[in-house]
Design a protein around this motif. Structure first.
Motif, PDB file in Angstrom:
ATOM      1  N   GLN A 144      29.595  17.916  70.213  1.00 24.54           N
ATOM      2  CA  GLN A 144      30.078  17.262  71.422  1.00 24.54           C
ATOM      3  C   GLN A 144      31.561  16.935  71.335  1.00 24.54           C
ATOM      4  N   ALA A 145      31.997  16.491  70.190  1.00 31.96           N
ATOM      5  CA  ALA A 145      33.414  16.148  70.018  1.00 31.96           C
ATOM      6  C   ALA A 145      34.240  17.426  70.009  1.00 31.96           C
ATOM      7  N   SER A 146      35.276  17.460  70.832  1.00 32.79           N
ATOM      8  CA  SER A 146      36.118  18.643  70.941  1.00 32.79           C
ATOM      9  C   SER A 146      37.372  18.465  70.105  1.00 32.79           C
ATOM     10  N   ASP A 147      37.675  19.490  69.357  1.00 31.06           N
ATOM     11  CA  ASP A 147      38.918  19.460  68.590  1.00 31.06           C
ATOM     12  C   ASP A 147      39.985  20.255  69.332  1.00 31.06           C
ATOM     13  N   ASP A 148      41.133  20.369  68.709  1.00 24.06           N
ATOM     14  CA  ASP A 148      42.246  21.052  69.376  1.00 24.06           C
ATOM     15  C   ASP A 148      41.921  22.508  69.663  1.00 24.06           C
ATOM     16  N   ASP A 149      41.225  23.158  68.748  1.00 24.02           N
ATOM     17  CA  ASP A 149      40.896  24.574  68.973  1.00 24.02           C
ATOM     18  C   ASP A 149      39.962  24.728  70.179  1.00 24.02           C
ATOM     19  N   ASP A 150      39.013  23.786  70.316  1.00 23.93           N
ATOM     20  CA  ASP A 150      38.094  23.868  71.457  1.00 23.93           C
ATOM     21  C   ASP A 150      38.834  23.670  72.776  1.00 23.93           C
ATOM     22  N   ARG A 151      39.739  22.681  72.793  1.00 15.94           N
ATOM     23  CA  ARG A 151      40.486  22.459  74.025  1.00 15.94           C
ATOM     24  C   ARG A 151      41.346  23.664  74.377  1.00 15.94           C
ATOM     25  N   LEU A 152      41.906  24.270  73.361  1.00 19.43           N
ATOM     26  CA  LEU A 152      42.691  25.476  73.601  1.00 19.43           C
ATOM     27  C   LEU A 152      41.801  26.597  74.143  1.00 19.43           C
ATOM     28  N   ALA A 153      40.593  26.685  73.598  1.00 25.02           N
ATOM     29  CA  ALA A 153      39.674  27.717  74.080  1.00 25.02           C
ATOM     30  C   ALA A 153      39.276  27.468  75.524  1.00 25.02           C
ATOM     31  N   VAL A 154      39.076  26.203  75.877  1.00 26.29           N
ATOM     32  CA  VAL A 154      38.732  25.878  77.265  1.00 26.29           C
ATOM     33  C   VAL A 154      39.878  26.260  78.187  1.00 26.29           C
ATOM     34  N   GLY A 155      41.094  25.941  77.759  1.00 32.31           N
ATOM     35  CA  GLY A 155      42.244  26.317  78.562  1.00 32.31           C
ATOM     36  C   GLY A 155      42.322  27.818  78.772  1.00 32.31           C
ATOM     37  N   ARG A 156      42.040  28.564  77.705  1.00 28.26           N
ATOM     38  CA  ARG A 156      42.061  30.024  77.839  1.00 28.26           C
ATOM     39  C   ARG A 156      40.950  30.506  78.778  1.00 28.26           C
ATOM     40  N   GLN A 157      39.781  29.850  78.675  1.00 28.22           N
ATOM     41  CA  GLN A 157      38.663  30.244  79.533  1.00 28.22           C
ATOM     42  C   GLN A 157      38.971  29.960  80.995  1.00 28.22           C
ATOM     43  N   LEU A 158      39.556  28.787  81.268  1.00 28.57           N
ATOM     44  CA  LEU A 158      39.935  28.478  82.644  1.00 28.57           C
ATOM     45  C   LEU A 158      40.987  29.448  83.156  1.00 28.57           C
ATOM     46  N   SER A 159      41.922  29.769  82.295  1.00 29.50           N
ATOM     47  CA  SER A 159      42.942  30.727  82.690  1.00 29.50           C
ATOM     48  C   SER A 159      42.318  32.083  82.982  1.00 29.50           C
ATOM     49  N   HIS A 160      41.328  32.466  82.129  1.00 25.83           N
ATOM     50  CA  HIS A 160      40.653  33.731  82.362  1.00 25.83           C
ATOM     51  C   HIS A 160      39.876  33.691  83.678  1.00 25.83           C
ATOM     52  N   GLY A 161      39.215  32.538  83.962  1.00 26.66           N
ATOM     53  CA  GLY A 161      38.486  32.410  85.214  1.00 26.66           C
ATOM     54  C   GLY A 161      39.402  32.538  86.415  1.00 26.66           C
ATOM     55  N   TRP A 162      40.567  31.918  86.316  1.00 26.55           N
ATOM     56  CA  TRP A 162      41.539  32.022  87.414  1.00 26.55           C
ATOM     57  C   TRP A 162      41.952  33.475  87.637  1.00 26.55           C
ATOM     58  N   ARG A 163      42.219  34.171  86.532  1.00 24.41           N
ATOM     59  CA  ARG A 163      42.639  35.574  86.664  1.00 24.41           C
ATOM     60  C   ARG A 163      41.496  36.446  87.159  1.00 24.41           C
ATOM     61  N   SER A 164      40.276  36.198  86.640  1.00 24.85           N
ATOM     62  CA  SER A 164      39.155  37.034  87.033  1.00 24.85           C
ATOM     63  C   SER A 164      38.735  36.784  88.479  1.00 24.85           C
ATOM     64  N   SER A 165      39.042  35.589  89.019  1.00 21.54           N
ATOM     65  CA  SER A 165      38.745  35.343  90.427  1.00 21.54           C
ATOM     66  C   SER A 165      39.669  36.136  91.343  1.00 21.54           C
ATOM     67  N   GLN A 166      40.746  36.689  90.750  1.00 23.58           N
ATOM     68  CA  GLN A 166      41.684  37.561  91.443  1.00 23.58           C
ATOM     69  C   GLN A 166      42.488  36.836  92.522  1.00 23.58           C
ATOM     70  N   LEU A 167      42.492  35.497  92.473  1.00 18.92           N
ATOM     71  CA  LEU A 167      43.299  34.769  93.438  1.00 18.92           C
ATOM     72  C   LEU A 167      44.784  35.029  93.220  1.00 18.92           C
ATOM     73  N   ASN A 168      45.155  35.233  91.950  1.00 18.80           N
ATOM     74  CA  ASN A 168      46.566  35.501  91.690  1.00 18.80           C
ATOM     75  C   ASN A 168      46.984  36.877  92.203  1.00 18.80           C
TER      76      ASN A 168
END
Length: 379
Positions: A144-168
């Motif tokens: 449950q506790a998130s470390d820096d690597d997990d937060r970075l991974a979430v950021g990458r996943q959100l970024s990937h979701g934004w790109r995959s939604s093709q809104l950009n």
């Protein structure tokens, strides 16, 4: 392990989180139920079936234009709602097949608002089913506790979701969706703002009371002699010439109804010893006082007089006014006293108005203290 599809995460039964020492040998007592993993085989993830828009750029472009078209129709319907709101006569009638006579104004507003909302919903659904990501994702459970690597991974996943939604890449969808949602707010906000009606202006300052106007009993139309008003008696009065059918015949039904709404007054005789306000004594006559019946909350008729307490009660929202203290509010939502009508008697002993109201009657509003609107001596 968990797998996610369409935003729903479920536990993968083949990799449960151990709640015991994983190095201990697996044992099963005699007669015990078999473990979950022994009874069910992991079905795995179904094979992904690509959509036409995933493999065919032309299909993707076609789906994009369909979504843009739906959002554009929604925006146009919102604009049509605004035009219909101002351009169509609210009393316009017409006939619809299978329905009969209807108010075309209401039909136009309902159709345009419904079309606007419908196209927003259809556009969002079509966008989700044809262009948004459709692949199943397996996500391993983690602490449950998130470390820096997990937060970075979430950021990458959100970024990937934004790109995959093709809104950009599909600015047309983003722009049309924003326009449709923004314009759809107009049918929701416009009736609230415009439905407040015109500004009161002088409308609540002008009544049919003027100096010398006799107070007539409503609805009989009889004049009132001061000598006939006993202590504790109550009269509901209107200006001379504005009572009953005579007012309708002389001024028309609309003007008579407007006068009934604005000119109604309640007349009461009090013991002069209990009157607390000097202004109330000066504007009355030997303890006889007259006040507007139009409640200063929302305009209901204040028609209930409590003889023992000398209180006036509005039956709509229970605003209560003290007649011994210039009809000040002692309870309820009203925020200001009832306006007093100055009265006197004429040469024949009949009660007449000594002038018009010195302040606007009815509910409070934002212009009521504006200088110059009253048009009479405000002192």
């Amino acid at each position: 392990m968990a797998r996610t599809k369409g935003g729903l995460t479920v536990t993968n039964p083949t990799n449960p989180t151990p709640d015991h020492d994983s190095t201990a040998p697996a044992t099963r007592e005699h007669g015990a139920a078999p473990a979950l993993t022994d009874r069910f085989e992991n079905p795995g993830l179904p094979p992904h079936v690509p959509r036409r828009a995933d493999d065919d750029p032309k299909a993707a472009r076609r789906a994009e234009m369909q979504v843009v078209g739906l959002f554009t129709i929604s925006a146009l319907a919102s604009i049509a709602f605004v035009v219909a709101y101002f351009a169509i006569d609210p009393d316009l009638k017409g006939y619809l097949l299978g329905i009969g006579e209807v108010n075309l104004y209401h039909v136009a507003l309902g159709v345009t608002m419904g079309l606007s909302l419908l196209c927003i919903g259809l556009g969002a659904i079509h966008w989700a089913k044809t262009l948004m990501p459709d692949e199943e994702v397996v996500e391993e459970r983690h602490p449950q506790a998130s470390d820096d690597d997990d937060r970075l991974a979430v950021g990458r996943q959100l970024s990937h979701g934004w790109r995959s939604s093709q809104l950009n890449r599909r600015a047309a969808i983003l722009g049309s969706a924003g326009g449709a949602l923004g314009l759809f707010a107009l049918p929701l906000v416009l009736p609230v703002v415009a439905g407040l009606g015109p500004r009161p202006g002088r409308g609540l300052y002008t009544t049919n009371w003027e100096e010398g106007t006799r107070l007539m009993i409503d609805p009989s139309g009889a004049a009132i002699r001061a000598a006939d008003v006993t202590q504790g008696s109550v009269f509901h009065v209107m200006p001379d010439g504005w009572v009953g059918h005579a007012a309708v015949e002389e001024h028309g039904a609309e003007e008579a109804m407007l006068a009934k709404a604005k000119d109604q007054v309640i007349l009461v005789r009090l013991d002069p010893e209990i009157i607390q306000s000097q202004k109330q004594r000066d504007w009355g006559y030997e303890g006889i006082v007259a006040y507007s019946k139009v409640c200063t909350h929302v305009g209901c008729p204040v028609a209930l007089y409590e003889q023992q307490t000398h209180h006036l009660l509005c039956p709509c929202h229970q605003s209560t006014f003290d007649m011994t203290d210039d009809c000040k509010v002692i309870f309820g939502p009203a925020k200001r006293p009832l306006p007093q009508l100055p009265i006197t008697v004429d040469g024949e002993g009949y009660i007449v108005a000594a002038g018009a109201f010195r302040e606007p009657i009815g509910p409070s509003f934002w212009e009521r203290n504006r200088p110059g609107l009253l048009g009479v001596d405000e002192t």
